[in-house]
Motif scaffolding. Structure first.
Motif, PDB file in Angstrom:
ATOM      1  N   HIS A   9      12.121  26.420 -18.186  1.00 21.39           N
ATOM      2  CA  HIS A   9      11.743  25.580 -19.323  1.00 21.39           C
ATOM      3  C   HIS A   9      10.486  26.211 -19.901  1.00 21.39           C
ATOM      4  N   SER A  10      10.621  26.843 -21.061  1.00 24.77           N
ATOM      5  CA  SER A  10       9.451  27.493 -21.665  1.00 24.77           C
ATOM      6  C   SER A  10       8.652  26.451 -22.435  1.00 24.77           C
ATOM      7  N   GLY A  11       7.488  26.849 -22.849  1.00 23.14           N
ATOM      8  CA  GLY A  11       6.631  25.921 -23.576  1.00 23.14           C
ATOM      9  C   GLY A  11       5.966  24.924 -22.653  1.00 23.14           C
ATOM     10  N   SER A  12       6.002  25.211 -21.362  1.00 22.95           N
ATOM     11  CA  SER A  12       5.366  24.335 -20.395  1.00 22.95           C
ATOM     12  C   SER A  12       3.855  24.411 -20.538  1.00 22.95           C
ATOM     13  N   HIS A  13       3.203  23.416 -19.998  1.00 25.13           N
ATOM     14  CA  HIS A  13       1.753  23.319 -20.136  1.00 25.13           C
ATOM     15  C   HIS A  13       1.079  23.482 -18.786  1.00 25.13           C
ATOM     16  N   TRP A  14      -0.160  23.914 -18.808  1.00 23.50           N
ATOM     17  CA  TRP A  14      -0.969  24.060 -17.616  1.00 23.50           C
ATOM     18  C   TRP A  14      -2.293  23.360 -17.851  1.00 23.50           C
ATOM     19  N   ILE A  15      -3.078  23.231 -16.798  1.00 27.12           N
ATOM     20  CA  ILE A  15      -4.366  22.563 -16.896  1.00 27.12           C
ATOM     21  C   ILE A  15      -5.428  23.433 -16.228  1.00 27.12           C
ATOM     22  N   PRO A  16      -6.617  23.533 -16.819  1.00 29.39           N
ATOM     23  CA  PRO A  16      -7.694  24.300 -16.178  1.00 29.39           C
ATOM     24  C   PRO A  16      -8.158  23.610 -14.894  1.00 29.39           C
ATOM     25  N   ALA A  17      -8.560  24.390 -13.922  1.00 30.71           N
ATOM     26  CA  ALA A  17      -8.990  23.863 -12.622  1.00 30.71           C
ATOM     27  C   ALA A  17     -10.175  22.920 -12.743  1.00 30.71           C
ATOM     28  N   ASP A  18     -10.995  23.074 -13.784  1.00 29.80           N
ATOM     29  CA  ASP A  18     -12.174  22.218 -13.927  1.00 29.80           C
ATOM     30  C   ASP A  18     -11.906  20.938 -14.727  1.00 29.80           C
ATOM     31  N   GLU A  19     -10.648  20.702 -15.096  1.00 31.09           N
ATOM     32  CA  GLU A  19     -10.276  19.481 -15.829  1.00 31.09           C
ATOM     33  C   GLU A  19     -10.033  18.351 -14.834  1.00 31.09           C
ATOM     34  N   THR A  20     -10.312  17.122 -15.245  1.00 26.78           N
ATOM     35  CA  THR A  20     -10.171  15.974 -14.347  1.00 26.78           C
ATOM     36  C   THR A  20      -8.715  15.524 -14.209  1.00 26.78           C
ATOM     37  N   LEU A  21      -8.476  14.777 -13.137  1.00 26.79           N
ATOM     38  CA  LEU A  21      -7.128  14.304 -12.852  1.00 26.79           C
ATOM     39  C   LEU A  21      -6.655  13.243 -13.840  1.00 26.79           C
ATOM     40  N   ASP A  22      -7.580  12.472 -14.415  1.00 27.87           N
ATOM     41  CA  ASP A  22      -7.133  11.518 -15.426  1.00 27.87           C
ATOM     42  C   ASP A  22      -6.583  12.261 -16.640  1.00 27.87           C
ATOM     43  N   ARG A  23      -7.196  13.392 -16.984  1.00 27.74           N
ATOM     44  CA  ARG A  23      -6.671  14.212 -18.094  1.00 27.74           C
ATOM     45  C   ARG A  23      -5.334  14.839 -17.703  1.00 27.74           C
ATOM     46  N   ALA A  24      -5.201  15.262 -16.445  1.00 25.55           N
ATOM     47  CA  ALA A  24      -3.926  15.820 -15.975  1.00 25.55           C
ATOM     48  C   ALA A  24      -2.821  14.779 -16.110  1.00 25.55           C
ATOM     49  N   HIS A  31       3.656  15.043 -22.195  1.00 25.42           N
ATOM     50  CA  HIS A  31       4.690  16.078 -22.210  1.00 25.42           C
ATOM     51  C   HIS A  31       5.916  15.730 -21.376  1.00 25.42           C
ATOM     52  N   GLY A  32       5.907  14.559 -20.766  1.00 27.84           N
ATOM     53  CA  GLY A  32       7.063  14.124 -19.992  1.00 27.84           C
ATOM     54  C   GLY A  32       7.367  15.000 -18.803  1.00 27.84           C
ATOM     55  N   VAL A  33       6.316  15.447 -18.109  1.00 32.76           N
ATOM     56  CA  VAL A  33       6.496  16.306 -16.930  1.00 32.76           C
ATOM     57  C   VAL A  33       5.847  15.659 -15.714  1.00 32.76           C
ATOM     58  N   GLY A  34       6.237  16.113 -14.544  1.00 32.89           N
ATOM     59  CA  GLY A  34       5.696  15.572 -13.307  1.00 32.89           C
ATOM     60  C   GLY A  34       4.831  16.549 -12.551  1.00 32.89           C
ATOM     61  N   ALA A  35       4.610  17.735 -13.132  1.00 37.74           N
ATOM     62  CA  ALA A  35       3.793  18.747 -12.462  1.00 37.74           C
ATOM     63  C   ALA A  35       3.127  19.642 -13.500  1.00 37.74           C
ATOM     64  N   LEU A  36       1.938  20.109 -13.160  1.00 39.24           N
ATOM     65  CA  LEU A  36       1.216  21.048 -14.013  1.00 39.24           C
ATOM     66  C   LEU A  36       0.639  22.172 -13.167  1.00 39.24           C
ATOM     67  N   PRO A  37       0.876  23.416 -13.547  1.00 35.43           N
ATOM     68  CA  PRO A  37       0.173  24.514 -12.901  1.00 35.43           C
ATOM     69  C   PRO A  37      -1.311  24.399 -13.230  1.00 35.43           C
ATOM     70  N   VAL A  38      -2.135  24.822 -12.295  1.00 35.02           N
ATOM     71  CA  VAL A  38      -3.582  24.782 -12.467  1.00 35.02           C
ATOM     72  C   VAL A  38      -4.056  26.212 -12.658  1.00 35.02           C
ATOM     73  N   GLY A  39      -4.787  26.450 -13.756  1.00 39.08           N
ATOM     74  CA  GLY A  39      -5.263  27.786 -14.074  1.00 39.08           C
ATOM     75  C   GLY A  39      -6.756  27.923 -13.874  1.00 39.08           C
ATOM     76  N   ASP A  40      -7.187  29.136 -13.578  1.00 35.69           N
ATOM     77  CA  ASP A  40      -8.609  29.441 -13.425  1.00 35.69           C
ATOM     78  C   ASP A  40      -9.227  29.579 -14.817  1.00 35.69           C
ATOM     79  N   PRO A  41     -10.105  28.643 -15.212  1.00 39.86           N
ATOM     80  CA  PRO A  41     -10.673  28.695 -16.568  1.00 39.86           C
ATOM     81  C   PRO A  41     -11.618  29.882 -16.769  1.00 39.86           C
ATOM     82  N   MET A  42     -12.076  30.506 -15.682  1.00 37.39           N
ATOM     83  CA  MET A  42     -12.988  31.636 -15.789  1.00 37.39           C
ATOM     84  C   MET A  42     -12.243  32.965 -15.904  1.00 37.39           C
ATOM     85  N   ASP A  43     -10.950  32.948 -15.711  1.00 34.36           N
ATOM     86  CA  ASP A  43     -10.130  34.155 -15.756  1.00 34.36           C
ATOM     87  C   ASP A  43      -9.542  34.270 -17.157  1.00 34.36           C
TER      88      ASP A  43
END
Length: 141
Positions: A9-24, A31-43
């Motif tokens: 499923h393309s167009g998926s979304h990710w969340i920066p590691a420094d973002e809070t869980l309420d935002r996740a 986006h109607g999803v049950g999981a988000l990859p967590v990305g390194d915001p410094m990379d």
């Protein structure tokens, strides 16, 4: 050969590691999803450092008595994330998901950037009923 890129499923979304869980949780709802990859915001390549699910937020944050607005995605994700190359075959996808008993598998490109997600529903479109039954048996056993 059908590849991970063909079934994800393309167009998926990710969340920066420094973002809070309420935002996740808000992003998951939007986006109607049950999981988000967590990305390194410094990379600069936004490499994946983990994955969080709606269940992780409920069980490991809310039920543990923590406030989702005070816990970050990076604090919640644990262990080494599993992922697959966009060039991998469907058999490689199945093997990775079955061997690790996971239901969602992030897909990365040659630069290790997150490009999509493969779920059970995505697999159902490409597998026979017998193949799907074997997959479910192995993942949930």
């Amino acid at each position: 050969m059908t590849t991970a890129a063909d079934i994800m499923h393309s167009g998926s979304h990710w969340i920066p590691a420094d973002e809070t869980l309420d935002r996740a949780a808000q992003l998951m709802r939007e986006h109607g999803v049950g999981a988000l990859p967590v990305g390194d915001p410094m990379d600069e390549n936004q490499r994946m450092v983990g994955i969080i699910t709606d269940r992780d937020i409920v069980v490991n944050c809310v039920a543990a008595g923590h406030e989702p607005s005070h816990v970050t995605a990076g604090e919640l994700c644990q262990g080494t994330p599993h992922w697959i190359s966009s060039r991998a075959s469907v058999q490689d996808v199945l093997r990775e998901m079955e061997d690790n008993q996971i239901r969602r598998l992030p897909v990365i490109d040659e630069n290790r950037r997150f490009v999509g997600m493969i779920s059970e529903a995505d697999l159902a479109h490409f597998l026979s009923e017998d193949q799907l039954a074997k997959f479910v048996e192995r993942v949930y056993s």
